[in-house]
Design a protein around this motif. Structure first.
Motif, PDB file in Angstrom:
ATOM      1  N   ALA A  67       0.837  -1.202   0.000  1.00  0.00           N
ATOM      2  CA  ALA A  67       0.000   0.000   0.000  1.00  0.00           C
ATOM      3  C   ALA A  67       0.877   1.260   0.000  1.00  0.00           C
ATOM      4  O   ALA A  67       0.594   2.229  -0.712  1.00  0.00           O
ATOM      5  N   PHE A  68       1.943   1.227   0.773  1.00  0.00           N
ATOM      6  CA  PHE A  68       2.879   2.355   0.854  1.00  0.00           C
ATOM      7  C   PHE A  68       3.414   2.684  -0.544  1.00  0.00           C
ATOM      8  O   PHE A  68       3.495   3.846  -0.953  1.00  0.00           O
ATOM      9  N   GLN A  69       3.752   1.628  -1.267  1.00  0.00           N
ATOM     10  CA  GLN A  69       4.350   1.790  -2.585  1.00  0.00           C
ATOM     11  C   GLN A  69       3.334   2.288  -3.598  1.00  0.00           C
ATOM     12  O   GLN A  69       3.618   3.188  -4.395  1.00  0.00           O
ATOM     13  N   ILE A  70       2.120   1.725  -3.564  1.00  0.00           N
ATOM     14  CA  ILE A  70       1.075   2.169  -4.502  1.00  0.00           C
ATOM     15  C   ILE A  70       0.745   3.641  -4.232  1.00  0.00           C
ATOM     16  O   ILE A  70       0.634   4.453  -5.147  1.00  0.00           O
ATOM     17  N   LYS A  71       0.656   3.997  -2.954  1.00  0.00           N
ATOM     18  CA  LYS A  71       0.378   5.391  -2.587  1.00  0.00           C
ATOM     19  C   LYS A  71       1.503   6.300  -3.104  1.00  0.00           C
ATOM     20  O   LYS A  71       1.235   7.409  -3.583  1.00  0.00           O
ATOM     21  N   ASP A  72       2.730   5.841  -3.003  1.00  0.00           N
ATOM     22  CA  ASP A  72       3.861   6.596  -3.542  1.00  0.00           C
ATOM     23  C   ASP A  72       3.675   6.875  -5.030  1.00  0.00           C
ATOM     24  O   ASP A  72       3.882   7.999  -5.501  1.00  0.00           O
ATOM     25  N   ASP A  73       3.288   5.831  -5.754  1.00  0.00           N
ATOM     26  CA  ASP A  73       3.057   5.964  -7.199  1.00  0.00           C
ATOM     27  C   ASP A  73       1.961   6.983  -7.477  1.00  0.00           C
ATOM     28  O   ASP A  73       2.066   7.790  -8.404  1.00  0.00           O
ATOM     29  N   ILE A  74       0.876   6.921  -6.678  1.00  0.00           N
ATOM     30  CA  ILE A  74      -0.253   7.846  -6.884  1.00  0.00           C
ATOM     31  C   ILE A  74       0.173   9.276  -6.575  1.00  0.00           C
ATOM     32  O   ILE A  74      -0.115  10.201  -7.331  1.00  0.00           O
ATOM     33  N   LEU A  75       0.896   9.430  -5.477  1.00  0.00           N
ATOM     34  CA  LEU A  75       1.348  10.780  -5.102  1.00  0.00           C
ATOM     35  C   LEU A  75       2.293  11.365  -6.146  1.00  0.00           C
ATOM     36  O   LEU A  75       2.334  12.572  -6.352  1.00  0.00           O
ATOM     37  N   ASP A  76       3.043  10.488  -6.797  1.00  0.00           N
ATOM     38  CA  ASP A  76       3.969  10.990  -7.815  1.00  0.00           C
ATOM     39  C   ASP A  76       3.217  11.619  -8.978  1.00  0.00           C
ATOM     40  O   ASP A  76       3.753  12.453  -9.701  1.00  0.00           O
ATOM     41  N   TYR A 116       1.858   1.586 -10.622  1.00  0.00           N
ATOM     42  CA  TYR A 116       0.489   1.077 -10.588  1.00  0.00           C
ATOM     43  C   TYR A 116      -0.478   1.917 -11.425  1.00  0.00           C
ATOM     44  O   TYR A 116      -1.237   1.360 -12.217  1.00  0.00           O
ATOM     45  N   PRO A 117      -0.481   3.246 -11.267  1.00  0.00           N
ATOM     46  CA  PRO A 117      -1.407   4.030 -12.090  1.00  0.00           C
ATOM     47  C   PRO A 117      -1.150   3.841 -13.584  1.00  0.00           C
ATOM     48  O   PRO A 117      -2.093   3.821 -14.386  1.00  0.00           O
ATOM     49  N   GLY A 170      -4.256   2.184 -14.628  1.00  0.00           N
ATOM     50  CA  GLY A 170      -5.064   3.392 -14.670  1.00  0.00           C
ATOM     51  C   GLY A 170      -5.257   3.897 -13.247  1.00  0.00           C
ATOM     52  O   GLY A 170      -5.223   3.107 -12.288  1.00  0.00           O
ATOM     53  N   MET A 171      -5.463   5.206 -13.096  1.00  0.00           N
ATOM     54  CA  MET A 171      -5.502   5.819 -11.773  1.00  0.00           C
ATOM     55  C   MET A 171      -6.663   5.293 -10.914  1.00  0.00           C
ATOM     56  O   MET A 171      -6.499   5.011  -9.732  1.00  0.00           O
ATOM     57  N   GLU A 172      -7.817   5.135 -11.537  1.00  0.00           N
ATOM     58  CA  GLU A 172      -8.994   4.750 -10.764  1.00  0.00           C
ATOM     59  C   GLU A 172      -8.814   3.370 -10.126  1.00  0.00           C
ATOM     60  O   GLU A 172      -9.017   3.175  -8.932  1.00  0.00           O
ATOM     61  N   ARG A 173      -8.376   2.426 -10.945  1.00  0.00           N
ATOM     62  CA  ARG A 173      -8.186   1.060 -10.458  1.00  0.00           C
ATOM     63  C   ARG A 173      -7.031   1.005  -9.441  1.00  0.00           C
ATOM     64  O   ARG A 173      -7.097   0.267  -8.453  1.00  0.00           O
ATOM     65  N   ALA A 174      -5.999   1.810  -9.651  1.00  0.00           N
ATOM     66  CA  ALA A 174      -4.882   1.841  -8.712  1.00  0.00           C
ATOM     67  C   ALA A 174      -5.365   2.267  -7.326  1.00  0.00           C
ATOM     68  O   ALA A 174      -4.956   1.707  -6.301  1.00  0.00           O
ATOM     69  N   LYS A 175      -6.275   3.254  -7.303  1.00  0.00           N
ATOM     70  CA  LYS A 175      -6.825   3.724  -6.018  1.00  0.00           C
ATOM     71  C   LYS A 175      -7.683   2.640  -5.360  1.00  0.00           C
ATOM     72  O   LYS A 175      -7.676   2.487  -4.145  1.00  0.00           O
ATOM     73  N   GLU A 176      -8.428   1.914  -6.188  1.00  0.00           N
ATOM     74  CA  GLU A 176      -9.225   0.800  -5.647  1.00  0.00           C
ATOM     75  C   GLU A 176      -8.325  -0.269  -5.033  1.00  0.00           C
ATOM     76  O   GLU A 176      -8.591  -0.793  -3.954  1.00  0.00           O
TER      77      GLU A 176
END
Lengths: 294, 294
Positions: free
Chosen positions: B214-223, B246-247, B251-257
């Motif tokens: 989760a930490f890593q996916i969040k990092d990707d999203i924040l980037d 991940y995004p 895609g961003m939406e699925r990455a957030k899910e």
């Protein structure tokens, strides 16, 4: 006798190290780079000292295979990092490209890190036939002698001293730490594994300190008097790098006397520790270090 | 509650790490460089996870101080080597000069090596209140998760993948190894020290894997979506470096899910392992990782 003994041990040690490395597969560049850096035709002096000491203590040498492998991995990583452009910037070692020349600089840093880290896995997970107490002691000893208070400390002071005139205590610190600690390590590790008593451990530790120092003084002498063909490196490189050495501080004649004194004392303590028969190979090794021409 | 908890733990951890480093004096540049590299204002997430888990298991947190210190030393050495010119070539970290910019490149290589080596001394010699068996297990676990089969493996594959389009399994390998292993390590180490049963260990390990991911996916999203002011680094740097994320793959939406799913599952397993009361801080931490903006 020593030459045959060394050859036999070297073969066994390379086999054991190979088995540990075979287990590593991925990422391929690290697995291959670790193998390339460790299986480089080295003399395996450190692992041999460990097996030799175990044998003299009457312990099964197979008890020492993993620890010997770990110590050689640490020795190898230190060469990989030493050869890097920011340190000694060497392109060749034993006639082969250095690890960073072969795999790239970023890769060589990580390959060295992997060897160092994995050595502690070999000492622990690879030593599960030993008690937890012995493993804990081996890890403590290895990390102390290879670290800031040991080999790395010696490397750092050596780097800082290049091009400077240094005092004898600093030269002694470099010798005892940069190379000496990693020669003491296998002997003391064998005393832990083979459960040597305190007196035997103290004598064998003194032996290892003496041959470590003799090895270094002989290196200094060979750098002045050796033959290029036998050394495989240029004679006089210490002087060029303005490195302080025993011949430079004491003069050549006295340096040779000191070498002789260290060798004699090493032979004496080995016999005191083990008796004449079991000490025979230790005596031969001490003589070999004094007489070698490369 | 989490913020206060984290601040208190951080203070304690910095104190304990400082005590370990205080014992090192010579060579000064290494002793100082180790301190500079470790005491850098980091969040101490890894040591905190160790103390948090010990507490949840009903064990005395002081039993984990040395192991927590060692894990933070390993994390710090990995940053020192990562920042080197041959790797990420970074001049600043948390607004301070990187170790090689401050002390020189050769020095930074040796300072990193010294931190890594010393971490194993802290786990062994610094842990003599634990049984030899526990120390042996902690060394085996630490060296496995930090080494070629763990963090270093992840770093290597990450370096090799830059500028290439990579498949999901490779991205997952990088995530689980480069950062994930060092987040699992303190939780599993605490389970060894605190003698958690197999089921609790399995659940807590799963928790740590989930929050690591989760930490890593969040990092990707924040980037992609973060604000420069809060992140302290440029937004969009992954895209510039052509890093797979991940995004980008989902895609961003699925990455957030997916992020949300990992956080939910992490909270569930924490409660299953510890019961609602003792799991409270684990639940808060999982939520924090999903919601953080830096």
């Amino acid at each position: 006798m020593l030459k045959t003994y060394m050859m036999q041990k070297r073969e066994k040690i390379d086999e054991v190290i190979g088995e540990h490395l075979d287990k590593l597969k991925y990422p391929a560049v690290i697995a291959e780079g670790m193998r390339y850096s460790v299986l480089n035709g080295g003399k395996r002096l450190r692992p041999m000292l460990l097996l030799m000491t175990l044998e003299a203590l009457g312990a099964d040498e197979s008890l020492g295979y993993s620890t010997a492998t770990a110590i050689e991995m640490i020795h190898s990583y230190s060469l990989v990092h030493d050869d890097l452009p920011a340190l000694d910037n060497d392109d060749y070692r034993r006639g082969k490209l250095t690890t960073h020349k072969k795999y790239g600089e970023a890769e060589a840093i990580l390959i060295g890190d992997a060897l160092l880290t994995h050595s502690f896995n070999v000492v622990s997970a690879g030593n599960m036939h030993l008690s937890g107490d012995k493993i804990a002691k081996l890890v403590a000893l290895t990390s102390e002698y290879a670290g800031v208070n040991g080999m790395i400390g010696g490397q750092m002071v050596d780097i800082e001293s290049e091009g400077k005139e240094i005092e004898l205590p600093i030269l002694q610190y470099i010798h005892t730490h940069k190379t000496g600690m990693m020669i003491k390590l296998p002997v003391e590790a064998a005393c832990i594994i083979g459960e040597a008593d305190a007196e035997t451990t103290a004598k064998l530790t003194e032996y290892s300190e003496l041959i470590g120092l003799a090895f270094q003084i002989k290196d200094d002498i060979l750098d002045v008097e050796g033959e290029f063909e036998k050394l495989g490196k240029p004679v006089g490189s210490d002087e060029e790098l303005q490195k302080s050495t025993y011949p430079q501080i004491f003069g050549m004649e006295r340096a040779k006397e000191i070498l002789e004194e260290k060798i004699d004392r090493a032979k004496t303590v080995a016999v005191e520790a083990l008796g004449e028969e079991r000490a025979a190979i230790f005596v031969e090794l001490a003589d070999y270090i004094g007489k070698r021409d490369n």
